[in-house]
Design a protein around this motif. Structure first.
Motif, PDB file in Angstrom:
ATOM      1  N   GLN A   1       2.005   9.608  -8.251  1.00 34.96           N
ATOM      2  CA  GLN A   1       2.752   9.179  -9.683  1.00 34.96           C
ATOM      3  C   GLN A   1       2.795   7.589 -10.077  1.00 34.96           C
ATOM      4  OE1 GLN A   1       3.509  11.235 -11.992  1.00 34.96           O
ATOM      5  NE2 GLN A   1       2.667  12.956 -10.419  1.00 34.96           N
ATOM      6  N   GLY A   2       2.146   7.084  -9.116  1.00 39.82           N
ATOM      7  CA  GLY A   2       2.314   5.427  -9.157  1.00 39.82           C
ATOM      8  C   GLY A   2       3.591   5.017  -8.824  1.00 39.82           C
ATOM      9  N   LEU A   3       4.159   3.811  -9.652  1.00 39.99           N
ATOM     10  CA  LEU A   3       5.386   3.452  -9.113  1.00 39.99           C
ATOM     11  C   LEU A   3       6.444   4.449  -9.616  1.00 39.99           C
ATOM     12  CD1 LEU A   3       4.984  -0.378 -10.278  1.00 39.99           C
ATOM     13  CD2 LEU A   3       4.972   0.461  -8.050  1.00 39.99           C
ATOM     14  N   ASP A   4       7.026   5.116  -8.844  1.00 41.22           N
ATOM     15  CA  ASP A   4       7.728   6.246  -9.155  1.00 41.22           C
ATOM     16  C   ASP A   4       9.254   5.613  -9.071  1.00 41.22           C
ATOM     17  OD1 ASP A   4       9.458   8.589  -9.164  1.00 41.22           O
ATOM     18  OD2 ASP A   4       7.799   9.693  -7.753  1.00 41.22           O
ATOM     19  N   PRO A   5      10.080   6.036 -10.145  1.00 34.20           N
ATOM     20  CA  PRO A   5      11.327   5.607 -10.309  1.00 34.20           C
ATOM     21  C   PRO A   5      12.391   6.214  -9.242  1.00 34.20           C
ATOM     22  CG  PRO A   5      10.927   6.727 -12.318  1.00 34.20           C
ATOM     23  CD  PRO A   5       9.412   6.515 -11.354  1.00 34.20           C
TER      24      PRO A   5
ATOM     25  N   SER B   1       0.809  -1.290  -0.009  1.00 35.56           N
ATOM     26  CA  SER B   1      -0.046  -0.065   0.179  1.00 35.56           C
ATOM     27  C   SER B   1       0.833   1.109  -0.105  1.00 35.56           C
ATOM     28  CB  SER B   1      -0.925   0.149   1.164  1.00 35.56           C
ATOM     29  OG  SER B   1      -0.182  -0.188   2.366  1.00 35.56           O
ATOM     30  N   ASP B   2       1.929   1.122   0.543  1.00 38.11           N
ATOM     31  CA  ASP B   2       2.951   2.357   0.705  1.00 38.11           C
ATOM     32  C   ASP B   2       3.579   2.797  -0.747  1.00 38.11           C
ATOM     33  OD1 ASP B   2       2.465   2.599   3.308  1.00 38.11           O
ATOM     34  OD2 ASP B   2       4.396   2.288   4.079  1.00 38.11           O
TER      35      ASP B   2
ATOM     36  N   ALA C   1       0.419  -2.640 -17.063  1.00 41.84           N
ATOM     37  CA  ALA C   1       1.535  -1.629 -17.720  1.00 41.84           C
ATOM     38  C   ALA C   1       0.927  -1.561 -19.231  1.00 41.84           C
ATOM     39  CB  ALA C   1       2.684  -2.179 -17.525  1.00 41.84           C
ATOM     40  N   ALA C   2       1.038  -0.314 -19.611  1.00 41.93           N
ATOM     41  CA  ALA C   2       0.889   0.043 -20.916  1.00 41.93           C
ATOM     42  C   ALA C   2       2.185   0.116 -21.559  1.00 41.93           C
ATOM     43  CB  ALA C   2       0.215   1.367 -21.174  1.00 41.93           C
ATOM     44  N   LEU C   3       2.573  -0.762 -21.991  1.00 41.17           N
ATOM     45  CA  LEU C   3       3.947  -0.742 -22.813  1.00 41.17           C
ATOM     46  C   LEU C   3       4.404   0.066 -24.051  1.00 41.17           C
ATOM     47  CD1 LEU C   3       4.694  -4.685 -22.478  1.00 41.17           C
ATOM     48  CD2 LEU C   3       5.213  -2.886 -20.846  1.00 41.17           C
ATOM     49  N   GLY C   4       3.331   0.331 -24.847  1.00 44.54           N
ATOM     50  CA  GLY C   4       3.531   0.972 -26.045  1.00 44.54           C
ATOM     51  C   GLY C   4       4.406   0.353 -27.065  1.00 44.54           C
TER      52      GLY C   4
END
Length: 92
Positions: free
Chosen positions: A28-32, A21-22, A78-81
């Motif tokens: 931003q979602g999964l932020d690098p 959850s954290d 994930a949208a990989l494009g």
């Protein structure tokens, strides 16, 4: 992407010893910026088609009290494009 195909896939993401959850609470979602160090291709978010890759390496937190048999993985849509092949597949 050509024709508007976003190329969506369900992929696996290993996490550190932090509640899922954290990890997902950031706007931003999964932020690098939260990833540790550089990965094989540099700093960023890494996703795998095969759960054995994050489980077999140091990429998935082993849940305490399970003797290492349970790990924490996120399943990410994930949208990989457009994809680019980066060479050979890397296996666990």
């Amino acid at each position: 992407c050509a024709g508007g195909d976003v190329n969506e896939m369900l992929l696996f993401h290993g996490t550190a010893e932090r509640p899922a959850s954290d990890v997902l609470a950031h706007p931003q979602g999964l932020d690098p910026r939260f990833s540790k160090g550089g990965g094989f291709y540099g700093h960023g978010i890494y996703l795998a088609e095969d759960p054995s890759y994050p489980i077999g390496g140091r990429y998935a937190h082993r849940i305490s009290g399970s003797g290492g048999s349970r790990v924490q993985l996120l399943i990410v849509k994930a949208a990989l494009g457009s994809q680019q092949e980066m060479g050979q597949r890397i296996s666990a």
